[in-house]
Scaffold this motif. Structure first.
Motif, PDB file in Angstrom:
ATOM      1  N   VAL A  11       0.865  -1.177   0.000  1.00  0.00           N
ATOM      2  CA  VAL A  11       0.000   0.000   0.000  1.00  0.00           C
ATOM      3  C   VAL A  11       0.904   1.230   0.000  1.00  0.00           C
ATOM      4  O   VAL A  11       1.791   1.346   0.848  1.00  0.00           O
ATOM      5  CB  VAL A  11      -0.910   0.014   1.244  1.00  0.00           C
ATOM      6  N   ASN A  12       0.680   2.115  -0.961  1.00  0.00           N
ATOM      7  CA  ASN A  12       1.433   3.358  -1.020  1.00  0.00           C
ATOM      8  C   ASN A  12       0.466   4.502  -0.716  1.00  0.00           C
ATOM      9  O   ASN A  12      -0.333   4.899  -1.569  1.00  0.00           O
ATOM     10  CB  ASN A  12       2.069   3.542  -2.399  1.00  0.00           C
ATOM     11  N   LYS A  13       0.539   5.001   0.513  1.00  0.00           N
ATOM     12  CA  LYS A  13      -0.389   6.054   0.928  1.00  0.00           C
ATOM     13  C   LYS A  13      -0.050   7.406   0.327  1.00  0.00           C
ATOM     14  O   LYS A  13      -0.888   8.310   0.334  1.00  0.00           O
ATOM     15  CB  LYS A  13      -0.446   6.121   2.456  1.00  0.00           C
ATOM     16  N   GLU A  14       1.146   7.567  -0.209  1.00  0.00           N
ATOM     17  CA  GLU A  14       1.504   8.825  -0.869  1.00  0.00           C
ATOM     18  C   GLU A  14       0.839   8.946  -2.232  1.00  0.00           C
ATOM     19  O   GLU A  14       0.524  10.048  -2.680  1.00  0.00           O
ATOM     20  CB  GLU A  14       3.020   8.935  -1.005  1.00  0.00           C
ATOM     21  N   THR A  15       0.636   7.795  -2.901  1.00  0.00           N
ATOM     22  CA  THR A  15       0.001   7.816  -4.228  1.00  0.00           C
ATOM     23  C   THR A  15      -1.418   7.235  -4.204  1.00  0.00           C
ATOM     24  O   THR A  15      -2.044   7.095  -5.253  1.00  0.00           O
ATOM     25  CB  THR A  15       0.844   7.031  -5.259  1.00  0.00           C
ATOM     26  N   ASN A  16      -1.905   6.865  -3.013  1.00  0.00           N
ATOM     27  CA  ASN A  16      -3.256   6.287  -2.849  1.00  0.00           C
ATOM     28  C   ASN A  16      -3.431   5.021  -3.689  1.00  0.00           C
ATOM     29  O   ASN A  16      -4.467   4.823  -4.318  1.00  0.00           O
ATOM     30  CB  ASN A  16      -4.338   7.308  -3.212  1.00  0.00           C
ATOM     31  N   THR A  17      -2.397   4.179  -3.699  1.00  0.00           N
ATOM     32  CA  THR A  17      -2.392   3.012  -4.579  1.00  0.00           C
ATOM     33  C   THR A  17      -2.113   1.725  -3.811  1.00  0.00           C
ATOM     34  O   THR A  17      -1.240   1.681  -2.945  1.00  0.00           O
ATOM     35  CB  THR A  17      -1.314   3.180  -5.672  1.00  0.00           C
ATOM     36  N   VAL A  18      -2.858   0.694  -4.169  1.00  0.00           N
ATOM     37  CA  VAL A  18      -2.567  -0.669  -3.725  1.00  0.00           C
ATOM     38  C   VAL A  18      -1.873  -1.343  -4.896  1.00  0.00           C
ATOM     39  O   VAL A  18      -2.306  -1.224  -6.045  1.00  0.00           O
ATOM     40  CB  VAL A  18      -3.857  -1.441  -3.360  1.00  0.00           C
ATOM     41  N   HIS A  19      -0.793  -2.055  -4.603  1.00  0.00           N
ATOM     42  CA  HIS A  19      -0.055  -2.761  -5.649  1.00  0.00           C
ATOM     43  C   HIS A  19       0.030  -4.236  -5.257  1.00  0.00           C
ATOM     44  O   HIS A  19       0.529  -4.551  -4.184  1.00  0.00           O
ATOM     45  CB  HIS A  19       1.349  -2.169  -5.789  1.00  0.00           C
ATOM     46  N   VAL A  20      -0.485  -5.091  -6.127  1.00  0.00           N
ATOM     47  CA  VAL A  20      -0.471  -6.530  -5.878  1.00  0.00           C
ATOM     48  C   VAL A  20       0.292  -7.198  -7.010  1.00  0.00           C
ATOM     49  O   VAL A  20      -0.037  -7.010  -8.186  1.00  0.00           O
ATOM     50  CB  VAL A  20      -1.904  -7.115  -5.799  1.00  0.00           C
ATOM     51  N   LYS A  21       1.302  -7.964  -6.641  1.00  0.00           N
ATOM     52  CA  LYS A  21       2.072  -8.739  -7.614  1.00  0.00           C
ATOM     53  C   LYS A  21       1.888 -10.202  -7.265  1.00  0.00           C
ATOM     54  O   LYS A  21       2.127 -10.603  -6.127  1.00  0.00           O
ATOM     55  CB  LYS A  21       3.554  -8.357  -7.558  1.00  0.00           C
ATOM     56  N   LYS A  22       1.447 -10.981  -8.257  1.00  0.00           N
ATOM     57  CA  LYS A  22       1.136 -12.390  -8.002  1.00  0.00           C
ATOM     58  C   LYS A  22       1.572 -13.230  -9.187  1.00  0.00           C
ATOM     59  O   LYS A  22       1.281 -12.906 -10.330  1.00  0.00           O
ATOM     60  CB  LYS A  22      -0.368 -12.547  -7.766  1.00  0.00           C
ATOM     61  N   GLU A  23       2.267 -14.309  -8.893  1.00  0.00           N
ATOM     62  CA  GLU A  23       2.703 -15.263  -9.915  1.00  0.00           C
ATOM     63  C   GLU A  23       1.847 -16.517  -9.782  1.00  0.00           C
ATOM     64  O   GLU A  23       1.624 -17.001  -8.671  1.00  0.00           O
ATOM     65  CB  GLU A  23       4.175 -15.587  -9.703  1.00  0.00           C
ATOM     66  N   PHE A  24       1.394 -17.027 -10.911  1.00  0.00           N
ATOM     67  CA  PHE A  24       0.539 -18.211 -10.927  1.00  0.00           C
ATOM     68  C   PHE A  24       1.209 -19.360 -11.673  1.00  0.00           C
ATOM     69  O   PHE A  24       1.866 -19.131 -12.697  1.00  0.00           O
ATOM     70  CB  PHE A  24      -0.807 -17.908 -11.602  1.00  0.00           C
ATOM     71  N   ALA A  25       0.995 -20.569 -11.197  1.00  0.00           N
ATOM     72  CA  ALA A  25       1.526 -21.771 -11.842  1.00  0.00           C
ATOM     73  C   ALA A  25       0.548 -22.199 -12.935  1.00  0.00           C
ATOM     74  O   ALA A  25      -0.090 -23.255 -12.867  1.00  0.00           O
ATOM     75  CB  ALA A  25       1.723 -22.881 -10.813  1.00  0.00           C
ATOM     76  N   ALA A  26       0.429 -21.346 -13.942  1.00  0.00           N
ATOM     77  CA  ALA A  26      -0.482 -21.609 -15.064  1.00  0.00           C
ATOM     78  C   ALA A  26      -0.016 -20.765 -16.244  1.00  0.00           C
ATOM     79  O   ALA A  26       0.642 -19.741 -16.077  1.00  0.00           O
ATOM     80  CB  ALA A  26      -1.915 -21.245 -14.689  1.00  0.00           C
ATOM     81  N   GLY A  27      -0.387 -21.212 -17.437  1.00  0.00           N
ATOM     82  CA  GLY A  27      -0.032 -20.496 -18.650  1.00  0.00           C
ATOM     83  C   GLY A  27      -0.799 -19.199 -18.803  1.00  0.00           C
ATOM     84  O   GLY A  27      -1.876 -19.006 -18.214  1.00  0.00           O
TER      85      GLY A  27
END
Length: 165
Positions: A11-27
């Protein structure tokens, strides 16, 4: 199932942004479909025991998805995603908000802009999600409602869906 996959929620409260990075075991094709086809979205887009049911979805620029988040005791909380940009199997963007069952926006609740990038990593697919809020108060309101916990549970449900395909 590969348990060494990337997952990061910041969570970046300076830019009002949630950032989610997720890797999946799928094509890439399967991950893209899971995010863009209502019959797959309804299998994971919601923290169990909650689930979603899509009333309508037109996945095109200018289209929208109208869906309900359904609770175990029959509760329904309606939401809308207005698709603003689509680059097949690479990126899509939408404006998200709460609404009624007919798609009328609830002006008492904040809307957010979602930007979702998909990157093919040969045996896995990396998804990078940025959720921008207009104000810090809007971001904090969503976090107090349990967004981090709920979205994490939903993404884990997507992992399970891929493990069963």
């Amino acid at each position: 199932m590969n348990t060494n996959l990337t997952f990061d929620f910041t969570v970046n409260k300076e830019t009002n942004t949630v950032h989610v990075k997720k890797e999946f075991a799928a094509g890439l094709a399967l991950v893209w479909d899971a995010y863009t086809k209502p019959e797959l979205l309804d299998q994971w887009w919601g923290p169990k025991p909650w689930f979603t049911k899509t009333k309508s979805m037109e996945f095109i620029e200018g289209g929208r998805r109208l869906y309900a988040m359904c609770g175990p005791e029959g509760q329904e909380h309606w939401a809308l995603a207005d698709f603003t940009s689509i680059s097949p199997k690479t990126n899509f963007k939408f404006l998200s908000g709460f609404c009624d069952k007919d798609g009328n926006i609830n002006k008492e609740m904040p809307r957010s802009v979602w930007n979702i990038d998909f990157v093919d990593k040969e045996n896995t697919t990396f998804v990078d999600i940025a959720i921008k809020h207009e104000t810090l108060a809007n971001l904090e309101q969503l976090l107090v409602m349990g967004f981090k916990e709920g979205f994490t549970i939903a993404l884990n449900g997507l992992d399970k869906l891929f493990a069963n395909t």
